[in-house]
Enzyme design. Structure first.
Site, PDB file in Angstrom:
ATOM      1  N   ASP A 180      80.966  53.346  49.917  1.00  0.00           N
ATOM      2  CA  ASP A 180      81.369  53.938  48.640  1.00  0.00           C
ATOM      3  C   ASP A 180      80.202  53.813  47.642  1.00  0.00           C
ATOM      4  O   ASP A 180      79.053  54.074  48.019  1.00  0.00           O
ATOM      5  CB  ASP A 180      82.651  53.266  48.141  1.00  0.00           C
ATOM      6  CG  ASP A 180      83.347  54.045  47.017  1.00  0.00           C
ATOM      7  OD1 ASP A 180      84.151  54.935  47.331  1.00  0.00           O
ATOM      8  OD2 ASP A 180      83.065  53.768  45.837  1.00  0.00           O
ATOM      9  N   TYR A 308      80.887  56.418  37.213  1.00  0.00           N
ATOM     10  CA  TYR A 308      80.963  57.851  37.494  1.00  0.00           C
ATOM     11  C   TYR A 308      80.393  58.652  36.327  1.00  0.00           C
ATOM     12  O   TYR A 308      79.671  59.633  36.525  1.00  0.00           O
ATOM     13  CB  TYR A 308      82.416  58.260  37.744  1.00  0.00           C
ATOM     14  CG  TYR A 308      82.984  57.733  39.038  1.00  0.00           C
ATOM     15  CD1 TYR A 308      83.048  58.526  40.174  1.00  0.00           C
ATOM     16  CD2 TYR A 308      83.476  56.434  39.124  1.00  0.00           C
ATOM     17  CE1 TYR A 308      83.569  58.051  41.360  1.00  0.00           C
ATOM     18  CE2 TYR A 308      83.997  55.945  40.308  1.00  0.00           C
ATOM     19  CZ  TYR A 308      84.045  56.760  41.418  1.00  0.00           C
ATOM     20  OH  TYR A 308      84.559  56.275  42.595  1.00  0.00           O
ATOM     21  N   HIS A 366      87.952  54.276  54.944  1.00  0.00           N
ATOM     22  CA  HIS A 366      86.963  54.118  53.883  1.00  0.00           C
ATOM     23  C   HIS A 366      86.630  52.665  53.582  1.00  0.00           C
ATOM     24  O   HIS A 366      85.530  52.362  53.125  1.00  0.00           O
ATOM     25  CB  HIS A 366      87.514  54.800  52.623  1.00  0.00           C
ATOM     26  CG  HIS A 366      86.525  54.998  51.535  1.00  0.00           C
ATOM     27  ND1 HIS A 366      85.444  55.837  51.658  1.00  0.00           N
ATOM     28  CD2 HIS A 366      86.455  54.473  50.285  1.00  0.00           C
ATOM     29  CE1 HIS A 366      84.756  55.836  50.532  1.00  0.00           C
ATOM     30  NE2 HIS A 366      85.335  55.002  49.684  1.00  0.00           N
TER      31      HIS A 366
END
Length: 389
Positions: A180, A308, A366
């Protein structure tokens, strides 16, 4: 400049736990959108009510706190950024320093299943020659790496912080692993510091700059990967768009409602893990709540989501230091799981990375350190064996 590294013990004030309990008891539940048994509209109401009942009547934060404090933890400040990390020295003839990187909505605690086997292989049925000195930090603005008050922090500046952290810990050369956001950090370390990075092991691949994967890069064995990648961005990336564009707005809700925060985080753990719709086949209720608690008690949803916002392309493209191919020149090992939210083709990876190992596993998703720790450990050991000197 204060370069002190101080021991750290988690000790949450009882007042914070009492406030949390009061908020949980006063949760104002939303109406559910239609038949949402499959979570197609988001977190399921009945499940969140069941989880909250356990949170109030069965969950024990102090037990979780004791488990975390069983690991040696430290805090330091680098370039005005507070950094929290676990450090476990390797037990073997020549441990390699290894910094392991989590992502969002993860925490440092998602690394706990791999720390012992990597640092002390013999105690877990392995070869002492495979030992690592394991450093497991909380990303800046996540958990106890807070408060993050400095702007501009995302995966590229984090790579610079980690290079300075490893220097501070006495490691001129080191290895790195991540998934990630942590994979972005590890890849950037391998791009900017190839002379220092022994190897970068990744279990998520992202094309951060050209050359990008093209349709002709996908081999027959990789059929459906490109479509899966497109489906994720079409159907499952709304969280990313919010956090890239308006993280401040949603932070008011996340910082005020523990159930709201937990729903936002758990929805992703269910959607991105290889759990066939049952999140508790991968994460226990304690796992899910503890992850939410770390965000809640440290008030770090906003500063985690800021990665982000700060890491938009117009910011990170200038962070690259050369235009050579491969983009990541440090030796790279890649492990992908068929159950992950996206996968990238080998032909492209061979251009983008100095690829030394490639492995694709049928099961797992994930969150590899939690879902498939044994697979991750074995692959990481195998990748680094020929790189040990």
């Amino acid at each position: 400049m204060n370069e002190a590294i101080e021991p750290f013990v988690i000790d949450i004030a009882q007042e914070a736990l009492d406030d949390l309990r009061d908020r949980l008891q006063r949760t104002r539940w939303p109406q559910e959108i239609g038949d949402n048994r499959n979570w197609q509209a988001g977190a399921n109401l009945a499940y969140m009510q069941e989880l909250t009942d356990y949170w109030l009547n069965g969950y024990d934060w102090r037990a979780q706190e004791r488990a975390m404090n069983a690991f040696p933890q430290f805090r330091t400040t680098i370039d005005d950024v507070p950094i929290h990390f676990i450090q476990v020295k390797g037990k073997g003839p020549n441990p390699i320093p290894l910094i392991v990187n989590h992502g969002w909505p993860w925490t440092f605690w998602d690394m706990r299943r791999i720390i012992g086997p990597l640092s002390d292989p013999a105690a877990h049925g392995g070869d002492p020659a495979d030992a690592f000195d394991v450093i497991a930090p909380s990303l800046p603005g996540f958990g106890f790496s807070s408060p993050l008050e400095k702007p501009g922090i995302y995966f590229a500046p984090t790579a610079d912080l980690w290079a300075k952290l490893m220097t501070r810990l006495g490691h001129e050369r080191f290895a790195t692993q991540g998934g990630d956001i942590g994979a972005f950090v590890s890849a950037m370390l391998g791009h900017k510091y190839p002379q220092r990075v022994i190897g970068a092991h990744l279990h998520l691949l992202a094309a951060l700059k050209a050359p990008y994967p093209a349709p002709e890069d996908y081999a027959p064995a990789e059929a459906g990967w490109r479509e899966k990648h497109a489906a994720f961005f079409a159907q499952g990336s709304a969280y990313m768009q919010i956090q890239r564009t308006r993280p401040q707005t949603i932070s008011f809700a996340m910082n005020d409602s523990p159930v709201g925060l937990a729903a936002w985080l758990i929805d992703k753990r269910r959607a991105w893990s290889d759990c066939a719709g049952d999140v508790e086949t991968v994460f226990s209720k304690d796992d899910l709540i503890t992850a939410a608690m770390i965000y809640w008690l440290t008030e770090t949803y906003e500063s985690s989501a800021r990665h982000y916002y700060e890491g938009r392309p117009e910011n990170f493209i200038p962070a690259f230091v050369h235009d050579r191919v491969p983009v990541v020149e440090a030796p790279t090992g890649i492990l992908q799981f068929q159950g992950d939210i996206w996968l990238q083709p080998r032909k492209w990876a061979e251009r983008y990375y100095n690829l030394k190992r490639w492995n694709v596993i049928d099961t797992g998703g994930h969150f590899a350190p939690m879902e498939a720790p044994g697979v991750l450990i074995d692959d990481l050991r195998a990748f680094f064996r020929p790189l040990r000197k």
